[in-house]
Design an enzyme around this catalytic site. Structure first.
Site, short mmCIF file in Angstrom:
data_model
loop_
_atom_site.label_atom_id
_atom_site.label_comp_id
_atom_site.label_asym_id
_atom_site.label_seq_id
_atom_site.Cartn_x
_atom_site.Cartn_y
_atom_site.Cartn_z
N GLU A 122 28.93 -46.83 -7.96
CA GLU A 122 28.63 -48.25 -7.72
C GLU A 122 29.12 -48.65 -6.34
O GLU A 122 30.17 -48.18 -5.91
CB GLU A 122 29.38 -49.12 -8.75
CG GLU A 122 29.10 -48.73 -10.18
CD GLU A 122 29.98 -49.48 -11.18
OE1 GLU A 122 30.67 -50.45 -10.79
OE2 GLU A 122 29.98 -49.08 -12.35
N LYS A 124 31.23 -50.68 -3.82
CA LYS A 124 32.47 -51.45 -3.99
C LYS A 124 32.25 -52.78 -3.28
O LYS A 124 32.25 -52.86 -2.05
CB LYS A 124 33.66 -50.71 -3.42
CG LYS A 124 34.98 -51.41 -3.71
CD LYS A 124 36.16 -50.48 -3.44
CE LYS A 124 37.46 -51.08 -3.95
NZ LYS A 124 37.79 -52.38 -3.36
N ASP A 126 32.65 -56.40 -1.75
CA ASP A 126 33.77 -57.01 -1.05
C ASP A 126 33.78 -58.51 -1.32
O ASP A 126 33.39 -59.32 -0.50
CB ASP A 126 33.64 -56.73 0.45
CG ASP A 126 34.96 -56.88 1.15
OD1 ASP A 126 35.97 -57.14 0.47
OD2 ASP A 126 34.98 -56.75 2.38
N TYR A 234 30.66 -55.41 -13.43
CA TYR A 234 30.89 -53.96 -13.33
C TYR A 234 31.72 -53.36 -14.46
O TYR A 234 31.94 -52.17 -14.48
CB TYR A 234 31.47 -53.58 -11.96
CG TYR A 234 32.72 -54.31 -11.52
CD1 TYR A 234 33.89 -54.27 -12.26
CD2 TYR A 234 32.72 -55.02 -10.32
CE1 TYR A 234 35.02 -54.93 -11.84
CE2 TYR A 234 33.86 -55.69 -9.88
CZ TYR A 234 35.01 -55.63 -10.65
OH TYR A 234 36.13 -56.28 -10.23
N LYS A 323 36.62 -45.36 0.26
CA LYS A 323 36.55 -46.47 1.20
C LYS A 323 35.75 -46.13 2.45
O LYS A 323 35.83 -45.03 2.98
CB LYS A 323 37.98 -46.89 1.62
CG LYS A 323 38.82 -47.42 0.47
CD LYS A 323 38.36 -48.77 -0.04
CE LYS A 323 38.79 -49.90 0.85
NZ LYS A 323 40.11 -50.44 0.56
N CYS A 417 29.23 -69.78 39.44
CA CYS A 417 28.70 -68.54 38.87
C CYS A 417 29.54 -67.38 39.43
O CYS A 417 29.74 -67.29 40.64
CB CYS A 417 27.25 -68.38 39.28
SG CYS A 417 26.61 -66.73 38.94
N CYS A 420 26.85 -65.37 41.95
CA CYS A 420 26.24 -65.92 43.16
C CYS A 420 26.93 -67.17 43.66
O CYS A 420 26.52 -67.76 44.65
CB CYS A 420 24.75 -66.18 42.94
SG CYS A 420 24.44 -67.62 41.91
N CYS A 435 24.26 -70.67 35.05
CA CYS A 435 24.30 -70.60 36.51
C CYS A 435 23.05 -71.30 37.01
O CYS A 435 21.96 -71.08 36.49
CB CYS A 435 24.30 -69.14 36.95
SG CYS A 435 23.72 -68.91 38.63
N CYS A 441 20.22 -65.86 42.17
CA CYS A 441 21.37 -65.18 41.58
C CYS A 441 21.00 -63.74 41.25
O CYS A 441 20.09 -63.48 40.46
CB CYS A 441 21.79 -65.92 40.32
SG CYS A 441 23.16 -65.11 39.47
S1 IVH Z 1 36.09 -51.43 -11.25
C1 IVH Z 1 39.74 -50.23 -13.45
N1 IVH Z 1 33.90 -51.63 -9.82
O1 IVH Z 1 37.84 -53.37 -6.39
C2 IVH Z 1 38.63 -50.48 -12.54
N2 IVH Z 1 35.88 -52.67 -9.01
O2 IVH Z 1 40.67 -52.06 -6.33
C3 IVH Z 1 38.62 -51.86 -12.03
N3 IVH Z 1 35.58 -53.89 -6.92
O3 IVH Z 1 39.84 -55.71 -7.99
C4 IVH Z 1 37.63 -52.21 -11.07
N4 IVH Z 1 33.44 -53.46 -6.69
O4 IVH Z 1 37.62 -56.53 -7.15
C5 IVH Z 1 35.21 -51.94 -9.93
N5 IVH Z 1 31.88 -51.76 -8.68
C6 IVH Z 1 33.19 -52.07 -8.79
C7 IVH Z 1 33.84 -52.85 -7.82
C8 IVH Z 1 35.20 -53.12 -7.97
C9 IVH Z 1 34.49 -54.08 -6.17
C10 IVH Z 1 36.93 -54.42 -6.60
C11 IVH Z 1 37.52 -55.26 -7.70
C12 IVH Z 1 38.90 -54.72 -7.97
C13 IVH Z 1 39.12 -53.79 -6.83
C14 IVH Z 1 39.88 -52.58 -7.31
#
Ligand code: IVH
Length: 685
Positions: A122, A124, A126, A234, A323, A417, A420, A435, A441
């Site tokens: 999945e 991650k 933000d 998730y 990451k 400027c 020039c 300018c 220029c």
């Molecule tokens: S699972 C035990 N799935 O990442 C597993 N977390 O460091 C718990 N996050 O606080 C999280 N996308 O805010 C999971 N697809 C995803 C995620 C996700 C973002 C964030 C979440 C959590 C942090 C974990």
């Protein structure tokens, strides 16, 4: 018999269903106007019979008064965090660790251990982790993650997010079901929100995550309701009175059936190598996504294996976050210099202590304009947060005021400027200082020539920036037309040039003489006339003379040309110097094929409704839409039996499927380009 009570229930079910298709499935069932009608009907009915209002009614998403304070909620199941890996080797080691552990336990427990391990991959996201509690299918409580044990009650704010159901769909859900996921602010919405804040002189948000967090931390849910927020679920937390499937992936699918939104990029991959491929695929796609992500999460799919693996301190052993390189870093502002652009715009550019961010080392960042410098109160010597995403120019998003050294120096706007020495002027209401030197220029002349020669303009091969700079500095050229008069001998004298490269350049210039009208118009560098506008102008007027002679009204009849663009075009052709340069270009031999415009056929697609779907690769979506409208067609966002034709780009999904099921005709983007050609519209591909 229909009673007001049953009527209200029907309207609610209808709205919930529309909402689900629109926000969760990204596939609207009806036009917005129809949704609005049903919504208004329910509102009217509830106003007439206040006793019928239920707290999960779609009309009750936004509260009518702010809370006094946030209350705390203790999570029934702690919200954990994830361990990280940062590269391929660490991912392989993670997978190996799990396999070894599972093999050891196999001897103890009676579970068939599969090798290789199946993972759910999945993005991650933000944003902000949240917990949603559904009791008997009704959303009763929502909380932030907080410290993992206790979070804040944000039910009032969560209720305003349209992709979160106030009531679950269908049946079979546990009596108590805690759904977990991430609230994000889509990038487009973030940009719009910041643009609005900036225009109003308010504080802007540093990034979408901060904006999402700020939006959920409101006591007044009316503020949250005005913010563009979305949520992807998730996982599940606490469950009581019901069963869920035995695989993580199946649980996600089940949540989706109950009305919760899933991220469309979620995939099952078997073995760490395939997980790694998925990582590369998403990393590549990162900039195209409409929300920020900071990595990938891999989760063991089989819940029995998850159980066997268990937890270490506050993170599960069965999941890991991979990451991406950070997109934000801290560095020091060493100096600010001022650059002069093609239109004379003076841009402050930050010189930075080099820092590795977004996958590259960055030592310069744009500061846009002096207003921005003042707004951030940025000074030389400051510690700053620098943001770099994909191909986007690195940007300073924040100054850490508490780290400011006493020796920090304020930045003064230039009065002259830097190139020039002409006066710098700033028109009222404009953020940009310019300018006033115009073609006197050298900086502006250089930029104009670089633009003229660039790939999407005249496409002169081998005329690099450094060469243009030398030619202008030595006064061998001062206009774009002069380019066609330089001799191979003088070019050969330039740094890093020889006879052969000089000959090549002369040949490239010669080749560039055969061009097209859209390219030619674009190459002139008229303010606000980009590629798409140049194309529209050419297709509309057919000849250069017609564009030159067009008055403001005629110019504004061109798709995408408004009063400001029209004014810039008019101004350009009213300057004798520009007319002279254009004439010299024609005199030295630039030419193009005429464009046929048949005015009797102006609206050949009148009365027909088109739908664009999928990713277009030959033109921008707005451009594709513009041509359809120019030909008289209506462009709609959803497919119905009234749709005349669907233009399907790459990876078209549900709209394409719907068109096929309704027997609506479908053409590819390539076929669309051919169709445009038949109506005399040429698309530069
Ligand atoms: S699972 C035990 N799935 O990442 C597993 N977390 O460091 C718990 N996050 O606080 C999280 N996308 O805010 C999971 N697809 C995803 C995620 C996700 C973002 C964030 C979440 C959590 C942090 C974990």
């Amino acid at each position: 018999m229909t009673t007001p009570h049953s009527q209200a229930a029907t309207l609610r079910t209808t709205l919930e269903d529309y909402n689900y298709h629109y926000y969760v499935m990204d596939d609207p069932k009806v036009p917005d106007a129809e949704y609005d009608r049903v919504f208004r009907a329910l509102k009217a009915l509830e106003a007439e019979h206040p006793e019928l209002v239920t707290s999960d009614s779609p009309t009750q998403r936004v509260g009518d008064r702010p809370l006094d304070e946030f209350s705390q909620i203790t999570h029934r199941v702690p919200m954990l965090s994830l361990d990280n890996v940062f590269n391929h080797d660490e991912l392989m080691a993670f997978d190996k660790r799990l396999q070894e552990r599972l093999v050891k336990q196999r001897d103890v427990e009676d579970v068939e251990v599969v090798d290789p391990i199946e993972y759910v991959c999945e993005p991650k996201l933000d944003g902000l982790a949240v917990s949603l509690m559904y009791e008997d299918g009704v959303l009763t409580q929502a909380a932030t993650r907080g410290d993992g044990q206790t979070g804040e009650d944000i039910t009032h704010n969560i209720r305003t997010i349209d992709s979160i159901p106030l009531k679950l769909r269908g049946e079979g859900y546990p009596a108590v079901l805690e759904v977990r996921g991430e609230v994000v602010m889509p990038r487009a919405g973030f940009a719009a929100l910041n643009a609005k804040a900036e225009a109003a002189g308010e504080k802007v948000f540093v990034n979408p995550r901060n904006a999402a967090a700020g939006s959920l931390r409101q006591l007044d849910s009316r503020i949250t309701a005005s913010r563009p927020l979305d949520m992807y679920c998730y996982s599940v937390g606490y469950v009581e009175g019901g069963d869920l499937p035995g695989k993580h992936y199946e649980i996600l699918q089940q949540l989706n059936k109950w009305g919760l939104k899933l991220n469309p990029e979620v995939r099952i991959n078997t073995g760490a190598e395939d997980c790694s491929k998925y990582h590369d695929y998403i990393l590549n796609k990162r900039d195209e996504l409409d929300y920020d992500i900071d990595g990938i999460v891999y989760k063991v799919n089989d819940l029995r294996l998850q159980d066997m693996l268990g937890f270490v301190s506050r993170a599960p052993r069965w999941a890991i976050a991979h990451k991406f390189p950070a997109q934000e870093e801290l560095t020091t502002l060493l100096d600010v210099e001022f650059q002069v652009g093609r239109t004379g715009a003076i841009t402050p550019v930050a010189r930075l202590e080099p820092v590795f961010v977004g996958g590259v080392t960055v030592s310069n960042a744009t500061l846009h304009n002096m207003d921005e410098v003042q707004r951030m109160d940025i000074r030389i010597g400051d510690t700053v947060v620098i943001y770099r995403a994909g191909d986007v120019i690195p940007k300073i998003v924040k100054v850490l005021l508490d780290k400011r050294p006493e020796s920090a120096v304020a930045i003064a706007p230039p009065e002259q400027c830097p190139v020039c020495k002409s006066a710098v002027v700033q028109e009222e209401g404009e953020a940009v200082a310019r300018c006033s030197g115009g073609l006197y220029c050298h900086a502006q002349v250089k930029e104009a020539i670089k633009h003229f020669a660039s790939r999407k303009a005249m496409d002169v091969d081998g005329l690099g920036d450094k060469l243009v700079e030398q030619l202008v500095d030595l006064e061998l050229i001062s206009t774009v037309a002069d380019l066609y008069r330089v001799s191979a001998e003088s070019v050969a004298q330039m740094e890093r040039m020889g006879d052969k490269s000089a000959q090549n350049l002369i040949k490239a210039l010669e080749d560039s003489k055969k061009t097209t009208l859209p390219r030619f118009l674009f190459s002139l560098g008229i303010r606000e006339v980009g590629e798409a506008t140049a194309l529209n102008l050419a297709n509309h007027f057919g000849t250069l003379d017609a564009v030159k002679e067009a008055d403001q009204e005629a110019l504004q009849a061109v798709p995408d040309v408004g009063p400001i663009v029209a004014l810039h075009i008019g101004e350009f052709f009213s300057q004798p110097h520009n007319v002279e340069v254009v004439q010299s270009l024609i005199d030295v031999g630039l030419y193009w094929d005429e464009i046929d415009i048949d005015h009797s056929q102006e609206k050949p697609l009148e009365g027909k409704t088109y739908v664009l779907t999928g990713t277009l690769t030959l033109m921008a979506r707005d451009q594709a839409k513009g041509y359809l409208q120019q030909l008289g067609a209506k462009v709609s966002g959803s497919v119905s039996k009234n749709t005349y034709c669907v233009i399907a780009g790459e990876s078209a999904g549900s709209k394409l499927a719907k068109a096929e099921s309704l027997g609506v005709s479908v053409i590819t983007e390539q076929e669309y380009v051919v169709l445009l050609g038949e109506y005399g519209i040429e698309v530069a591909v």
